[in-house]
Design a protein around this motif. Structure first.
Motif, PDB file in Angstrom:
ATOM      1  N   PRO A  57      -2.701 -16.413 -12.848  1.00 15.39           N
ATOM      2  CA  PRO A  57      -2.142 -16.771 -11.534  1.00 15.39           C
ATOM      3  C   PRO A  57      -2.451 -15.692 -10.490  1.00 15.39           C
ATOM      4  N   TYR A  58      -2.704 -16.122  -9.269  1.00 18.32           N
ATOM      5  CA  TYR A  58      -3.030 -15.162  -8.194  1.00 18.32           C
ATOM      6  C   TYR A  58      -2.401 -15.589  -6.881  1.00 18.32           C
ATOM      7  N   GLN A  59      -1.743 -14.642  -6.264  1.00 12.20           N
ATOM      8  CA  GLN A  59      -1.250 -14.847  -4.901  1.00 12.20           C
ATOM      9  C   GLN A  59      -1.656 -13.616  -4.105  1.00 12.20           C
ATOM     10  N   GLU A  60      -2.347 -13.823  -3.008  1.00 12.21           N
ATOM     11  CA  GLU A  60      -2.875 -12.699  -2.235  1.00 12.21           C
ATOM     12  C   GLU A  60      -1.752 -11.804  -1.706  1.00 12.21           C
ATOM     13  N   ILE A  61      -1.993 -10.503  -1.795  1.00 11.36           N
ATOM     14  CA  ILE A  61      -1.071  -9.529  -1.180  1.00 11.36           C
ATOM     15  C   ILE A  61      -1.750  -9.062   0.102  1.00 11.36           C
ATOM     16  N   THR A  62      -1.276  -9.565   1.212  1.00 11.77           N
ATOM     17  CA  THR A  62      -1.898  -9.229   2.500  1.00 11.77           C
ATOM     18  C   THR A  62      -1.295  -7.939   3.052  1.00 11.77           C
ATOM     19  N   GLN A  63      -1.896  -7.443   4.135  1.00 10.44           N
ATOM     20  CA  GLN A  63      -1.393  -6.218   4.764  1.00 10.44           C
ATOM     21  C   GLN A  63      -0.054  -6.429   5.460  1.00 10.44           C
ATOM     22  N   LYS A  64       0.408  -7.678   5.475  1.00  8.58           N
ATOM     23  CA  LYS A  64       1.734  -7.945   6.072  1.00  8.58           C
ATOM     24  C   LYS A  64       2.861  -7.569   5.112  1.00  8.58           C
ATOM     25  N   PHE A  65       2.525  -7.418   3.823  1.00  3.55           N
ATOM     26  CA  PHE A  65       3.538  -7.009   2.841  1.00  3.55           C
ATOM     27  C   PHE A  65       4.026  -5.599   3.169  1.00  3.55           C
ATOM     28  N   HIS A  66       5.305  -5.351   2.938  1.00  5.95           N
ATOM     29  CA  HIS A  66       5.906  -4.052   3.284  1.00  5.95           C
ATOM     30  C   HIS A  66       5.173  -2.885   2.623  1.00  5.95           C
ATOM     31  N   ASP A  67       4.931  -2.982   1.324  1.00  4.19           N
ATOM     32  CA  ASP A  67       4.312  -1.878   0.573  1.00  4.19           C
ATOM     33  C   ASP A  67       3.015  -2.376  -0.052  1.00  4.19           C
ATOM     34  N   TYR A  68       2.176  -3.020   0.781  1.00  4.09           N
ATOM     35  CA  TYR A  68       1.025  -3.767   0.254  1.00  4.09           C
ATOM     36  C   TYR A  68       0.071  -2.899  -0.560  1.00  4.09           C
ATOM     37  N   ARG A  69      -0.128  -1.640  -0.146  1.00  4.14           N
ATOM     38  CA  ARG A  69      -1.106  -0.783  -0.811  1.00  4.14           C
ATOM     39  C   ARG A  69      -0.707  -0.544  -2.277  1.00  4.14           C
ATOM     40  N   ALA A  70       0.535  -0.117  -2.475  1.00  7.39           N
ATOM     41  CA  ALA A  70       1.026   0.129  -3.840  1.00  7.39           C
ATOM     42  C   ALA A  70       1.105  -1.178  -4.634  1.00  7.39           C
ATOM     43  N   GLU A  71       1.560  -2.255  -3.978  1.00  9.88           N
ATOM     44  CA  GLU A  71       1.701  -3.554  -4.657  1.00  9.88           C
ATOM     45  C   GLU A  71       0.357  -4.069  -5.168  1.00  9.88           C
ATOM     46  N   ARG A  72      -0.681  -3.920  -4.342  1.00  8.80           N
ATOM     47  CA  ARG A  72      -2.020  -4.375  -4.753  1.00  8.80           C
ATOM     48  C   ARG A  72      -2.472  -3.628  -6.003  1.00  8.80           C
ATOM     49  N   ASP A 157      -2.006  10.233   6.573  1.00 15.20           N
ATOM     50  CA  ASP A 157      -0.780   9.620   7.094  1.00 15.20           C
ATOM     51  C   ASP A 157      -1.102   8.191   7.519  1.00 15.20           C
ATOM     52  N   ASN A 158      -0.128   7.307   7.388  1.00  8.04           N
ATOM     53  CA  ASN A 158      -0.307   5.933   7.855  1.00  8.04           C
ATOM     54  C   ASN A 158       0.716   5.584   8.928  1.00  8.04           C
ATOM     55  N   PHE A 159       0.366   4.602   9.749  1.00  5.68           N
ATOM     56  CA  PHE A 159       1.177   4.273  10.926  1.00  5.68           C
ATOM     57  C   PHE A 159       1.491   2.782  10.975  1.00  5.68           C
ATOM     58  N   ASP A 160       2.648   2.468  11.538  1.00  6.71           N
ATOM     59  CA  ASP A 160       2.988   1.100  11.912  1.00  6.71           C
ATOM     60  C   ASP A 160       2.925   1.066  13.426  1.00  6.71           C
ATOM     61  N   LYS A 161       1.824   0.528  13.951  1.00  2.00           N
ATOM     62  CA  LYS A 161       1.487   0.656  15.375  1.00  2.00           C
ATOM     63  C   LYS A 161       1.398   2.145  15.706  1.00  2.00           C
ATOM     64  N   ASN A 162       2.336   2.678  16.522  1.00  2.34           N
ATOM     65  CA  ASN A 162       2.245   4.111  16.854  1.00  2.34           C
ATOM     66  C   ASN A 162       3.254   4.959  16.091  1.00  2.34           C
ATOM     67  N   ASP A 163       4.042   4.315  15.243  1.00  2.00           N
ATOM     68  CA  ASP A 163       5.077   5.052  14.508  1.00  2.00           C
ATOM     69  C   ASP A 163       4.539   5.519  13.162  1.00  2.00           C
ATOM     70  N   GLN A 164       4.621   6.836  12.933  1.00  2.00           N
ATOM     71  CA  GLN A 164       4.151   7.349  11.645  1.00  2.00           C
ATOM     72  C   GLN A 164       5.111   6.934  10.544  1.00  2.00           C
ATOM     73  N   LEU A 165       4.548   6.396   9.469  1.00  2.00           N
ATOM     74  CA  LEU A 165       5.370   5.963   8.334  1.00  2.00           C
ATOM     75  C   LEU A 165       5.799   7.172   7.503  1.00  2.00           C
ATOM     76  N   PRO A 166       6.885   7.042   6.716  1.00  2.00           N
ATOM     77  CA  PRO A 166       7.313   8.157   5.851  1.00  2.00           C
ATOM     78  C   PRO A 166       6.193   8.592   4.910  1.00  2.00           C
ATOM     79  N   VAL A 167       6.277   9.825   4.415  1.00  2.00           N
ATOM     80  CA  VAL A 167       5.204  10.430   3.634  1.00  2.00           C
ATOM     81  C   VAL A 167       4.840   9.618   2.382  1.00  2.00           C
ATOM     82  N   GLU A 168       5.815   8.892   1.815  1.00  2.00           N
ATOM     83  CA  GLU A 168       5.492   8.127   0.597  1.00  2.00           C
ATOM     84  C   GLU A 168       4.527   6.963   0.867  1.00  2.00           C
ATOM     85  N   PHE A 169       4.276   6.666   2.146  1.00  2.00           N
ATOM     86  CA  PHE A 169       3.289   5.635   2.489  1.00  2.00           C
ATOM     87  C   PHE A 169       1.910   6.233   2.764  1.00  2.00           C
TER      88      PHE A 169
END
Length: 603
Positions: A57-72, A157-169
């Motif tokens: 089974p496969y369901q795409e994990i898009t970049q809209k997912f909250h923690d998509y990088r780790a989830e993928r 570091d990663n950002f949500d628009k202009n807001d820097q995300l916490p270090v665990e991201f």
């Protein structure tokens, strides 16, 4: 259960995607390999590909997912685990049912292996009872490890628009979380040096701590270039209650990928130091571990946990393989670049595989194409070279930078820019243009080349996997970047997995170049050339610190040569080549003496 590690070699990580699915290809034979979990985009595409292929089974994990990088990463590793277990069960059934399959597998095993002797016993005794063989395999055979690699410094570091995300991201943090949350019982290989913030993040995951039986569900492997670095990093982690289960020693220059040159310390003396001081490494970390686990009120092992020492970089013959294992008491040897010529083991398109097979010694070189600013092993004639040069010729240098994994320079942008990106190169070329009248045309061209030679590794290192599996490539044309070690010059044809493994154990030969230098001699030559080039190409103002560094580098090489002269005088190995090896070492010693270290001229 007396499960024997079937093999004495492993396949290290190669690029971002050359070993992305190697466990699916080879783990059922007991061969361990390493997946890079740096690029979550290629991981998601490979998950879609293999889900369809194995009807999962496969369901795409898009970049809209909250923690998509780790989830993928978690979902892909779980899929690989599922497929490997299924293929392993099928393989055991095949061995139990087919005498030919069993004989073929026995031929792939190390000659001194207990597993080989046990299985050969069934053939010799004429035992064909399926249940008897199956029962033996259940007790003794295990699939190869599905290990993962994180380059510790690729942790932007990663950002949500202009807001820097916490270090665990951050990239490496999210990759670690993806592995930690997976079903795997395996190891994470940390490379490219120490990242204290990332190392501290390990404490968030219980799988990295010993349980009541002193077992580790997930282990830590450190790729290191010398003993001192191993001791510092191992103790740093032990103070947090974390055990390093393996030190993977890699040649500074005679390897694939990024080349982190040592200060003139050669592979032989480094391995000797690990052999002599292994107990010191174990005891020091154990004492710190016991104290830390006690403070955390976690299970404390009564005795030190297992510690493996392995080596990789430029090994090419069965004799070198056996010598390293025996002389330095190593647990496994990494064979990387030669496996790029094995379609059953690595993910690579036909055109690039043919390029590698036909490449000669002079085609392999250390380039400056990496945006990390670290020398990068390259081969001439790649499609990436063509497309990059085409853009330079059209005054359109630089990559569109779709992935931004190496967008680590904050010189011109707080969110970071990659030195291979068009945005970064445009700024630098504009700055260069402004001082055009103040420098010579030769100097201008030199600086311009330095800016524009950087290549988009994020795209170039994964395109081959897409091409091989007919996965659509979108965006700007980058072609293929590939980073084999110079040892690949001596392998010149596509090789089957069975023949490659037999070559490693001395039961076949897939190498046709009789002039290939010994692994230690090749590395020595590279270090002598490296020092010579460093001095001749140095353009900054000379300082006493730089001169001291070069003198130290040269002295370390000379000490290494003394070690090798003694080693090859006394070893029982390499009898047929001994005179040739000793003459070559003497030649490089003379060359080294002739290299003059500049001295400061007092005004």
């Amino acid at each position: 259960m007396n499960k024997i590690n079937a093999h004495t070699f492993h396949i290290p990580v190669m690029g971002l995607a050359y070993t992305i699915d190697s466990p699916i290809r080879v783990a059922q034979y007991g061969i361990s390999s390493v997946i890079s979990i740096t690029d979550d985009e290629v991981i998601e595409k490979m998950r879609a590909f293999y889900s369809e292929k194995f009807e999962q089974p496969y369901q795409e994990i898009t970049q809209k997912f909250h923690d998509y990088r780790a989830e993928r990463i978690t979902h892909y590793l779980n899929l690989v685990d599922t497929i490997v277990k299924e293929k392993f069960e099928n393989f055991k059934n095949e061995l139990a049912e087919s005498k030919t399959s069993l004989e073929n597998y026995i031929a792939m095993l190390p000659n001194k292996s207990d597993l080989k002797k046990g299985l050969q016993g069934f053939i010799d005794d004429g035992i064909t009872i399926k249940e008897t063989i199956k029962s033996y395999l259940e007790q003794h055979l295990a699939p190869g490890d599905i290990d993962v690699n994180i380059m510790t410094k690729v942790d932007k570091d990663n950002f949500d628009k202009n807001d820097q995300l916490p270090v665990e991201f951050n990239d490496a943090h999210a990759a670690l979380r993806g592995f930690a949350n997976s079903n795997l019982t395996s190891s994470v290989v940390l490379s490219a040096g120490m990242n204290p913030r990332l190392y501290s993040y390990f404490e968030n995951f219980k799988d990295f701590f010993p349980d009541f039986n002193s077992d580790l569900k997930k282990k830590i492997i450190l790729k290191v270039s010398d003993f001192r670095s191993a001791m510092i990093q191992g103790n740093f982690l032990a103070k947090k209650g974390l055990w390093v289960s393996e030190y993977r020693i890699e040649s500074g220059l005679n390897c694939g990928g990024h080349a982190f040159a040592t200060d003139g310390y050669l592979m032989g003396p480094i391995l000797e130091e690990f052999k002599e001081k292994k107990n010191q490494l174990v005891q020091s970390a154990h004492d710190l571990l016991v104290k830390a686990l006690g403070q955390k009120e976690m299970p404390v092992p009564e005795k030190p946990l297992a510690l493996k020492i392995t080596a990789q970089g430029g090994v090419g013959t069965a004799e070198e393989h056996e010598f390293l294992l025996e002389n330095y008491n190593l647990d496994s040897i990494g064979w990387g670049s030669p496996f790029l010529l094995v379609p059953e083991a690595t993910s690579l398109d036909n055109e690039t595989r043919a390029l590698l097979a036909n490449a000669k010694e002079d085609d392999f070189y250390l380039s400056n194409i990496s945006p990390l600013g670290v020398p990068f092993n390259s081969v001439r004639g790649t499609s990436n070279e063509y497309w990059k040069q085409k853009r330079i010729d059209e005054n359109n240098a630089g990559s569109s930078c779709p992935k931004r994994l190496l967008a680590l320079s904050k010189e011109h942008d707080d969110k970071g820019l990659c030195m291979a990106s068009k945005k970064y190169q445009d700024i630098k070329l504009e700055e260069l243009e402004a001082k055009k009248d103040d420098i010579s045309s030769n100097e201008f061209d030199k600086i311009k080349n330095k800016i524009t030679e950087k290549a988009c590794l994020c795209v170039g290192l994964v395109n081959a996997a897409y091409l091989e599996n007919d996965i659509k490539i979108k965006g700007q044309q980058q072609g293929i970047v590939i980073c084999p070690g110079p040892n690949l010059a001596y392998f010149d044809t596509e090789i089957s997995l069975a023949d490659m493994v037999k070559h490693i154990y001395g039961n076949a030969s897939v190498m046709t170049d009789a002039n290939r230098p010994n692994v230690f001699v090749k590395e020595l030559r590279m270090y002598v050339e490296y020092l010579r080039n460093e001095i001749s190409e140095y353009t900054n103002e000379l300082s006493s610190g730089q001169i001291k560094k070069w003198n130290s580098f040269k002295n370390n090489l000379l000490e290494g040569i003394n070690y090798y002269q003694n080693l090859f005088d006394t070893t029982e190995f390499f009898k047929n080549e001994k005179t040739k090896i000793q003459n070559q070492i003497k030649q490089y010693q003379l060359e080294l003496h002739e290299i003059e270290i500049p001295s400061l001229v007092l005004a």
